[in-house]
Motif scaffolding. Structure first.
Motif, mmCIF file in Angstrom:
data_model
loop_
_atom_site.group_PDB
_atom_site.id
_atom_site.type_symbol
_atom_site.label_atom_id
_atom_site.label_comp_id
_atom_site.label_asym_id
_atom_site.label_seq_id
_atom_site.Cartn_x
_atom_site.Cartn_y
_atom_site.Cartn_z
ATOM 1 N N ALA A 291 0.830 -1.199 0.000
ATOM 2 C CA ALA A 291 0.000 0.000 0.000
ATOM 3 C C ALA A 291 0.870 1.257 0.000
ATOM 4 O O ALA A 291 1.846 1.348 0.734
ATOM 5 C CB ALA A 291 -0.912 0.002 1.219
ATOM 6 N N GLU A 292 0.519 2.210 -0.876
ATOM 7 C CA GLU A 292 1.140 3.535 -0.898
ATOM 8 C C GLU A 292 0.035 4.547 -0.605
ATOM 9 O O GLU A 292 -0.944 4.647 -1.340
ATOM 10 C CB GLU A 292 1.767 3.816 -2.261
ATOM 11 N N ASN A 293 0.191 5.293 0.478
ATOM 12 C CA ASN A 293 -0.849 6.231 0.908
ATOM 13 C C ASN A 293 -0.440 7.671 0.594
ATOM 14 O O ASN A 293 0.725 8.045 0.714
ATOM 15 C CB ASN A 293 -1.101 6.087 2.408
ATOM 16 N N GLY A 294 -1.449 8.462 0.190
ATOM 17 C CA GLY A 294 -1.228 9.891 -0.032
ATOM 18 C C GLY A 294 -0.311 10.200 -1.189
ATOM 19 O O GLY A 294 0.523 11.111 -1.103
ATOM 20 N N VAL A 295 -0.445 9.479 -2.313
ATOM 21 C CA VAL A 295 0.396 9.739 -3.473
ATOM 22 C C VAL A 295 -0.443 10.344 -4.591
ATOM 23 O O VAL A 295 -1.670 10.218 -4.613
ATOM 24 C CB VAL A 295 1.069 8.436 -3.964
ATOM 25 N N ILE A 296 0.235 11.017 -5.514
ATOM 26 C CA ILE A 296 -0.436 11.611 -6.679
ATOM 27 C C ILE A 296 -0.467 10.581 -7.796
ATOM 28 O O ILE A 296 0.581 10.093 -8.240
ATOM 29 C CB ILE A 296 0.285 12.889 -7.131
ATOM 30 N N VAL A 297 -1.657 10.234 -8.221
ATOM 31 C CA VAL A 297 -1.834 9.249 -9.290
ATOM 32 C C VAL A 297 -2.551 9.921 -10.453
ATOM 33 O O VAL A 297 -3.606 10.548 -10.261
ATOM 34 C CB VAL A 297 -2.649 8.030 -8.794
ATOM 35 N N ILE A 298 -1.987 9.804 -11.656
ATOM 36 C CA ILE A 298 -2.617 10.375 -12.844
ATOM 37 C C ILE A 298 -2.658 9.310 -13.936
ATOM 38 O O ILE A 298 -1.856 8.372 -13.924
ATOM 39 C CB ILE A 298 -1.863 11.624 -13.355
ATOM 40 N N PRO A 299 -3.568 9.437 -14.902
ATOM 41 C CA PRO A 299 -3.625 8.454 -15.989
ATOM 42 C C PRO A 299 -2.394 8.555 -16.882
ATOM 43 O O PRO A 299 -1.802 9.628 -17.041
ATOM 44 C CB PRO A 299 -4.904 8.828 -16.742
ATOM 45 N N GLN A 300 -2.033 7.424 -17.481
ATOM 46 C CA GLN A 300 -0.840 7.390 -18.319
ATOM 47 C C GLN A 300 -0.973 8.284 -19.546
ATOM 48 O O GLN A 300 0.029 8.820 -20.037
ATOM 49 C CB GLN A 300 -0.551 5.947 -18.758
ATOM 50 N N ASN A 301 -2.208 8.496 -20.044
ATOM 51 C CA ASN A 301 -2.354 9.315 -21.247
ATOM 52 C C ASN A 301 -2.104 10.799 -20.978
ATOM 53 O O ASN A 301 -2.074 11.610 -21.910
ATOM 54 C CB ASN A 301 -3.727 9.117 -21.886
ATOM 55 N N ALA A 302 -1.928 11.173 -19.700
ATOM 56 C CA ALA A 302 -1.608 12.565 -19.382
ATOM 57 C C ALA A 302 -0.116 12.852 -19.496
ATOM 58 O O ALA A 302 0.292 14.017 -19.483
ATOM 59 C CB ALA A 302 -2.085 12.897 -17.964
ATOM 60 N N VAL A 303 0.691 11.798 -19.602
ATOM 61 C CA VAL A 303 2.148 11.958 -19.631
ATOM 62 C C VAL A 303 2.627 11.846 -21.076
ATOM 63 O O VAL A 303 2.313 10.882 -21.780
ATOM 64 C CB VAL A 303 2.840 10.903 -18.757
ATOM 65 N N VAL A 304 3.386 12.843 -21.514
ATOM 66 C CA VAL A 304 3.944 12.870 -22.865
ATOM 67 C C VAL A 304 5.442 12.575 -22.758
ATOM 68 O O VAL A 304 6.164 13.249 -22.019
ATOM 69 C CB VAL A 304 3.719 14.243 -23.538
ATOM 70 N N ARG A 305 5.892 11.549 -23.473
ATOM 71 C CA ARG A 305 7.306 11.193 -23.478
ATOM 72 C C ARG A 305 8.020 11.980 -24.571
ATOM 73 O O ARG A 305 7.614 11.962 -25.732
ATOM 74 C CB ARG A 305 7.475 9.698 -23.741
#
Length: 373
Positions: A291-305
């Motif tokens: 378990a990882e608590n209090g982390v920022i999670v965003i969808p992969q399609n929001a990240v541009v390589r």
């Protein structure tokens, strides 16, 4: 001639306009956004592992002789106590008979020595024989008793050796390769087979230094290790072909010494194997969820390589997009990233359509309304 061609072209254009065909206009792309916030997530940690029967046994004979019978086949499931191999019993049987005969002779000698001792004792009481004769008869009687004890031990030893001629399964499990054949001469140095006690299977794997550090930060002490292990989540085993084993495992042990070369600890997971589907030597992947608590999670399609960079487009107050460098970790679910740096709670970012955004572009949405997910 040139004037005529120009007149035709102008006429054609006028004809298109008069027919109501309009020139194409630039369309505006639409995007979806989200507001960054923290959440709790379970991260799957994956480790390579090899299965081993909890009671794997090397089957070897304890006596030498000719192998007369093989009672099992490779891959056969056997139960504890089931006969596996038989070694020629004739010599062991003859040794047992000889030992039993020697025992009978020793018992007879003991009986004679006892009678003589009791007779001399009676005569000594009547002062007919000397103490020397009494002591000699008593010593003879004790020697006869010792000879009987030795003869009994020889009989028991012969019985054990006879029993060793029949080799049985010490645990329930699966028979491995059988490199011998009936008629071979075998000895205690001969390996007959491997018996994998597969009712419970163990998978050993090493955990990385990063996970070790997280344990240390949680204050894990030697005295608390057993309690910590019992509270760890169930473990999944995935075969090489991607099939997930239906029964969950539990972590049962963890070495207390970090490997100096690899900086890792070794853990052992036990899996129930009621149907015998797991075999010793099977390789696969052990999956543990932490378990990882209090982390920022965003969808992969929001990240541009972009080459070696990971960019996220942050929406400013005037609806323009600004590229922000971020560092990410895979969330392990195939659709999300964990952001470890670059974004703050409350930031609005572009998700769907992020690959089409350019620096400073106004982020427009259908009907002029911003869409948020």
């Amino acid at each position: 001639m040139k004037t005529f061609k120009l007149t035709l072209m102008l006429g054609a254009v006028a004809g298109l306009v008069s027919c109501g065909i309009e020139e194409p206009k630039m369309t505006q792309s639409s995007f979806e956004t989200m507001t960054v916030e923290t959440s709790d997530i379970e991260l799957p940690y994956k480790f390579s592992a090899r299965m081993k029967g909890q009671n794997d046994v090397t089957v070897t004979p304890q006596v030498s002789g000719q192998l007369t019978k093989i009672c099992v086949a490779e891959g056969q499931q056997v139960k504890k106590g089931q006969t596996l191999f038989v070694i020629d019993q004739r010599n062991a049987q003859l040794e047992l008979e000889a030992a039993e005969a020697n025992l009978q002779a020793a018992l007879a000698q003991e009986n004679s020595a006892k009678l003589e001792y009791e007779s001399n004792k009676n005569l000594f009481d009547k002062k007919i024989v000397s103490s020397y004769m009494l002591n000699n008869s008593e010593n003879s009687y004790k020697q006869a008793q010792a000879a009987v004890a030795q003869a009994k031990a020889a009989v028991n030893r012969a019985k054990v050796n006879l029993g060793f001629c029949t080799i049985t399964a010490s645990v329930s499990g699966v028979i491995g390769e059988i490199p011998v054949r009936a008629g071979d001469q075998v000895s205690p140095a001969t390996q007959l087979t491997m018996l994998s006690g597969n009712t419970t299977m163990d998978a050993e794997f090493s955990i990385s230094e990063a996970i070790i550090e997280s344990m240390v930060q949680e204050g894990i002490k030697i005295a608390d290790k057993e309690k910590y292990l019992s509270n760890l989540p169930p473990v999944t085993f995935v075969m090489k072909n991607g099939t997930e084993y239906p029964y969950k495992g539990r972590i049962v042990s963890m070495t207390g010494i970090v490997n100096a070369a690899t900086g890792s600890l070794t853990l052992k997971v036990s899996f129930p194997n009621p149907n015998g589907h797991l075999y010793s030597g099977i390789q696969g992947t052990v999956v543990m969820n932490f378990a990882e608590n209090g982390v920022i999670v965003i969808p992969q399609n929001a990240v541009v390589r972009l080459q070696d960079k990971s960019l996220v487009y942050k929406v400013q107050a005037d609806s323009t997009a600004t590229a922000i460098d971020v560092t990410t970790e895979d969330a392990g679910n195939g659709k999300d990233f964990i952001i470890t740096s670059g974004l703050n709670v409350g930031d609005r970012i572009v998700t769907t359509g992020a690959n089409n955004v350019t620096q400073g572009q106004k982020v427009l949405f259908p009907g002029g309304v911003k869409s948020e997910k």
